[in-house]
Scaffold this motif. Structure first.
Motif, PDB file in Angstrom:
ATOM      1  N   ASP A  33     112.647  14.422  36.326  1.00 16.90           N
ATOM      2  CA  ASP A  33     111.132  14.871  36.819  1.00 16.90           C
ATOM      3  C   ASP A  33     110.742  14.305  38.057  1.00 16.90           C
ATOM      4  OD1 ASP A  33     108.509  16.229  35.794  1.00 16.90           O
ATOM      5  OD2 ASP A  33     108.028  14.288  36.062  1.00 16.90           O
ATOM      6  N   LEU A  34     111.215  13.286  38.519  1.00 22.38           N
ATOM      7  CA  LEU A  34     110.900  12.774  39.788  1.00 22.38           C
ATOM      8  C   LEU A  34     111.792  13.429  40.965  1.00 22.38           C
ATOM      9  CD1 LEU A  34     109.260  10.499  41.720  1.00 22.38           C
ATOM     10  CD2 LEU A  34     111.550   9.172  41.365  1.00 22.38           C
ATOM     11  N   CYS A  35     113.060  13.795  40.657  1.00 23.22           N
ATOM     12  CA  CYS A  35     113.587  14.314  41.809  1.00 23.22           C
ATOM     13  C   CYS A  35     114.021  15.580  41.987  1.00 23.22           C
ATOM     14  CB  CYS A  35     115.216  13.829  41.554  1.00 23.22           C
ATOM     15  SG  CYS A  35     115.272  11.909  41.742  1.00 23.22           S
ATOM     16  N   LYS A  36     113.760  16.524  40.964  1.00 28.11           N
ATOM     17  CA  LYS A  36     113.940  18.073  40.664  1.00 28.11           C
ATOM     18  C   LYS A  36     113.106  18.913  41.825  1.00 28.11           C
ATOM     19  CE  LYS A  36     110.589  19.051  37.160  1.00 28.11           C
ATOM     20  NZ  LYS A  36     110.340  19.306  35.735  1.00 28.11           N
ATOM     21  N   ARG A  37     111.942  18.454  42.345  1.00 25.22           N
ATOM     22  CA  ARG A  37     111.412  19.066  43.331  1.00 25.22           C
ATOM     23  C   ARG A  37     112.337  19.452  44.752  1.00 25.22           C
ATOM     24  NH1 ARG A  37     106.600  15.350  45.158  1.00 25.22           N
ATOM     25  NH2 ARG A  37     106.225  16.871  46.929  1.00 25.22           N
ATOM     26  N   PHE A  38     113.073  18.501  44.707  1.00 23.74           N
ATOM     27  CA  PHE A  38     113.989  18.481  46.182  1.00 23.74           C
ATOM     28  C   PHE A  38     115.216  19.052  46.077  1.00 23.74           C
ATOM     29  CE2 PHE A  38     111.521  14.677  46.000  1.00 23.74           C
ATOM     30  CZ  PHE A  38     110.704  14.668  47.127  1.00 23.74           C
ATOM     31  N   ASN A  51     119.539  -5.994  35.614  1.00 17.64           N
ATOM     32  CA  ASN A  51     118.291  -5.796  34.770  1.00 17.64           C
ATOM     33  C   ASN A  51     118.078  -4.452  34.347  1.00 17.64           C
ATOM     34  OD1 ASN A  51     117.780  -8.602  35.323  1.00 17.64           O
ATOM     35  ND2 ASN A  51     116.933  -8.168  37.486  1.00 17.64           N
ATOM     36  N   ARG A  52     119.291  -3.733  34.343  1.00 18.13           N
ATOM     37  CA  ARG A  52     119.213  -2.227  34.181  1.00 18.13           C
ATOM     38  C   ARG A  52     117.832  -1.560  34.668  1.00 18.13           C
ATOM     39  NH1 ARG A  52     122.327  -1.393  29.428  1.00 18.13           N
ATOM     40  NH2 ARG A  52     121.011   0.131  28.564  1.00 18.13           N
ATOM     41  N   ASN A  53     117.527  -1.868  35.783  1.00 17.29           N
ATOM     42  CA  ASN A  53     116.491  -1.096  36.622  1.00 17.29           C
ATOM     43  C   ASN A  53     116.659  -0.428  37.957  1.00 17.29           C
ATOM     44  OD1 ASN A  53     116.960  -3.447  38.113  1.00 17.29           O
ATOM     45  ND2 ASN A  53     114.943  -3.955  38.301  1.00 17.29           N
ATOM     46  N   GLN A  54     117.863   0.097  37.708  1.00 15.87           N
ATOM     47  CA  GLN A  54     118.543   0.979  38.758  1.00 15.87           C
ATOM     48  C   GLN A  54     119.084   2.207  38.293  1.00 15.87           C
ATOM     49  OE1 GLN A  54     120.672  -1.459  41.960  1.00 15.87           O
ATOM     50  NE2 GLN A  54     120.161  -3.236  40.892  1.00 15.87           N
ATOM     51  N   ALA A  55     119.495   3.159  39.006  1.00 15.19           N
ATOM     52  CA  ALA A  55     120.056   4.508  38.775  1.00 15.19           C
ATOM     53  C   ALA A  55     120.410   5.234  39.852  1.00 15.19           C
ATOM     54  CB  ALA A  55     118.632   5.332  38.075  1.00 15.19           C
ATOM     55  N   PHE A  56     121.095   6.153  39.725  1.00 14.95           N
ATOM     56  CA  PHE A  56     121.796   7.087  40.476  1.00 14.95           C
ATOM     57  C   PHE A  56     121.478   8.485  40.402  1.00 14.95           C
ATOM     58  CE2 PHE A  56     124.458   2.950  41.027  1.00 14.95           C
ATOM     59  CZ  PHE A  56     124.388   2.932  42.338  1.00 14.95           C
ATOM     60  N   VAL A  57     121.096   9.368  41.434  1.00 15.62           N
ATOM     61  CA  VAL A  57     121.065  10.805  41.203  1.00 15.62           C
ATOM     62  C   VAL A  57     121.725  11.539  42.153  1.00 15.62           C
ATOM     63  CG1 VAL A  57     119.348  12.731  41.185  1.00 15.62           C
ATOM     64  CG2 VAL A  57     118.606  10.575  40.044  1.00 15.62           C
ATOM     65  N   GLU A  58     122.726  12.224  41.640  1.00 17.56           N
ATOM     66  CA  GLU A  58     123.483  13.124  42.536  1.00 17.56           C
ATOM     67  C   GLU A  58     122.826  14.721  42.700  1.00 17.56           C
ATOM     68  OE1 GLU A  58     128.040  14.882  42.678  1.00 17.56           O
ATOM     69  OE2 GLU A  58     127.599  13.223  41.391  1.00 17.56           O
ATOM     70  N   PHE A  59     122.570  15.191  43.858  1.00 17.81           N
ATOM     71  CA  PHE A  59     122.141  16.261  44.281  1.00 17.81           C
ATOM     72  C   PHE A  59     123.350  17.450  44.505  1.00 17.81           C
ATOM     73  CE2 PHE A  59     118.534  14.103  45.221  1.00 17.81           C
ATOM     74  CZ  PHE A  59     117.396  14.724  44.597  1.00 17.81           C
ATOM     75  N   ALA A  60     123.093  18.645  44.358  1.00 21.44           N
ATOM     76  CA  ALA A  60     124.201  19.570  44.698  1.00 21.44           C
ATOM     77  C   ALA A  60     124.656  19.645  46.025  1.00 21.44           C
ATOM     78  CB  ALA A  60     123.725  21.051  44.074  1.00 21.44           C
ATOM     79  N   GLU A  61     123.397  19.447  46.968  1.00 20.12           N
ATOM     80  CA  GLU A  61     123.876  19.200  48.531  1.00 20.12           C
ATOM     81  C   GLU A  61     123.218  18.080  49.154  1.00 20.12           C
ATOM     82  OE1 GLU A  61     125.438  21.701  49.942  1.00 20.12           O
ATOM     83  OE2 GLU A  61     125.639  23.081  48.208  1.00 20.12           O
ATOM     84  N   VAL A  62     123.775  17.474  50.154  1.00 21.51           N
ATOM     85  CA  VAL A  62     123.444  16.569  50.769  1.00 21.51           C
ATOM     86  C   VAL A  62     122.122  16.723  51.614  1.00 21.51           C
ATOM     87  CG1 VAL A  62     124.576  17.070  53.024  1.00 21.51           C
ATOM     88  CG2 VAL A  62     124.205  14.777  52.569  1.00 21.51           C
ATOM     89  N   ASN A  63     121.924  17.906  51.929  1.00 19.46           N
ATOM     90  CA  ASN A  63     120.543  18.038  52.560  1.00 19.46           C
ATOM     91  C   ASN A  63     119.228  17.988  51.458  1.00 19.46           C
ATOM     92  OD1 ASN A  63     121.557  18.733  55.020  1.00 19.46           O
ATOM     93  ND2 ASN A  63     121.598  21.015  54.517  1.00 19.46           N
ATOM     94  N   GLN A  64     119.602  18.145  50.128  1.00 19.14           N
ATOM     95  CA  GLN A  64     118.520  17.826  49.071  1.00 19.14           C
ATOM     96  C   GLN A  64     118.312  16.500  49.132  1.00 19.14           C
ATOM     97  OE1 GLN A  64     120.629  19.990  46.216  1.00 19.14           O
ATOM     98  NE2 GLN A  64     119.988  22.074  46.482  1.00 19.14           N
ATOM     99  N   ALA A  65     119.342  15.716  49.148  1.00 23.33           N
ATOM    100  CA  ALA A  65     119.080  14.315  49.205  1.00 23.33           C
ATOM    101  C   ALA A  65     118.292  13.559  50.362  1.00 23.33           C
ATOM    102  CB  ALA A  65     120.587  13.589  48.888  1.00 23.33           C
TER     103      ALA A  65
END
Length: 396
Positions: A33-38, A51-65
């Motif tokens: 929900d936080l990342c999909k707009r990009f 602390n289980r308070n980190q995460a990774f999100v992979e976009f389809a293209e580097v420009n989106q990240a």
């Protein structure tokens, strides 16, 4: 420009974005929900770090990240999830690899943890009944670990194990299969790295359903080694033909010959093994049957080998039924071997061996010897040695 912002820009851009300071147990839907707009999200990895308070999100293209990192680096409003500020930067990885833990790699052997019970509450027959509903169970091995009572259950193939896990993981064993005092027994499962369990004999702790010729420990068939409950609800000690002796206040040496003299007063001793465990001296004494061991236990429990309270015996039943010991050594003896038969009648210096019948209930000499006293032998031998003089009564 802040140091954190400078760090974002000096990093090498990547399709994978690293998010920190996430709220507790942040779920994948909240990240998306936080990342999909990009841009299009192709993978996520949540609850990372101590602390289980980190995460990774992979976009389809580097420009989106790049778009996402740049936006929040320049925005006056920080990224937030559940009102908590989330820090965003590029990851040093270029794709997310969701490595499966060993327990999640599918296999034909399941590691089962039984929650809410002790080992004697769930018999191996109940385990077989529950799991064989989903396919042929080849082997079962049970044991106790820090996690509690566990079992390895081997199926024919991965598909059968998967079906059993899918159906039973998180479920409870039906109450009619459990003792009345057990409230519930929940099953937690993962896959084991084992593929073929090594079962050496059939027992109450292990079974091989593929090998009818495997040696059988008879206690596995009649359940005599499974602890029972008395009328008061307390555990009743399981009887055995082998006694475990803990020797307290051991001021003098207790040898194999000493133990043989003491315990043979109540029946023929077949084997003896002495060992050290947890800083104390212990011994295993094997009789031919359970009734003989029971008589010896009742007669000798709490008694002292030497006068003055020295070498006090604390006796329990062992789970062993047939000891595997060296025939003749300082720490063990096997009296069942023909060439050692003469050792049975061997006397220990300073101690008179019991004569006549070896049944402690009928041997008048033995009854007189122990009646009314916790001490088995006089503190002095014919030479006058005694505990106070620094010599054990067995040795003058």
């Amino acid at each position: 420009m802040s140091s954190s912002s400078q760090f974002r820009y000096t990093q090498t851009p990547s399709k994978v974005v690293h998010l920190r300071n996430l709220p507790w147990e942040c779920v994948e839907e909240e990240l998306i929900d936080l990342c999909k707009r990009f841009g299009k999200i192709v993978n996520t990895k949540t609850n990372v770090g101590a602390n289980r308070n980190q995460a990774f999100v992979e976009f389809a293209e580097v420009n989106q990240a790049i778009s996402m990192v740049s936006y929040y680096a320049s925005s006056s409003e920080p990224a937030q999830i559940r009102g908590k500020t989330v820090y965003i930067q590029y990851s040093n990885r270029h794709e997310i690899v969701n490595n499966q833990s060993p327990g999640e790699v599918p296999g034909n052997v399941l590691l089962v943890t039984f929650e809410g019970v002790e080992s004697h509450d769930v018999s191996i027959d109940v385990i077989h009944l529950v799991f064989s509903a989903y396919g042929f169970v080849h082997k079962i091995a049970t044991f106790e670990k820090a996690a509690g009572f566990q079992a390895l259950v081997q199926f024919t193939d991965v598909d059968t194990a998967l079906a059993a896990r899918t159906a039973l993981d998180g479920r409870s064993i039906p109450k009619y299969l459990l003792p009345e005092h057990v409230g519930s027994c929940n099953l937690r499962m993962s896959y084991s790295a084992h593929t073929d369990l090594n079962i050496k004999f059939q027992s109450h702790r292990s079974r091989d359903y593929t090998n009818p010729y495997l040696p059988v420990n008879q206690t596995a068939m009649d359940g005599s080694m499974q602890p029972a409950l008395g009328a008061d609800g307390k555990r009743v000690e399981t009887q055995s033909n082998v006694l475990l002796a803990l020797i307290e206040n051991m001021q003098y040496a207790v040898t194999v010959d000493v133990l043989h003299t003491v315990f043979s007063a109540y029946g023929t001793v077949q084997k003896i093994a002495i060992f050290e465990k947890n800083g104390s001296t212990q011994a295993l004494i094997q009789y031919s049957d359970i009734p003989t061991a029971t008589i010896a236990k009742e007669a000798l429990e709490g008694h002292c080998i030497y006068d003055g309270g020295y070498c006090k015996l604390r006796l329990t039943y062992s789970r062993h039924t047939d000891l595997n010991v060296k025939a003749f050594s300082d720490k063990s003896r096997d009296y069942t071997l023909p060439d050692l038969s003469q050792l049975v009648g061997q006397k220990v210096p300073g101690v008179a061996a019991a004569s006549g019948p070896t049944d402690g209930w009928h041997n008048g000499q033995v009854q007189t010897q122990y009646a009314g006293s916790s001490y088995m032998y006089s503190p002095a031998d014919p030479t006058g040695a005694s505990p106070s003089s620094g010599h054990p009564p067995y040795y003058g």
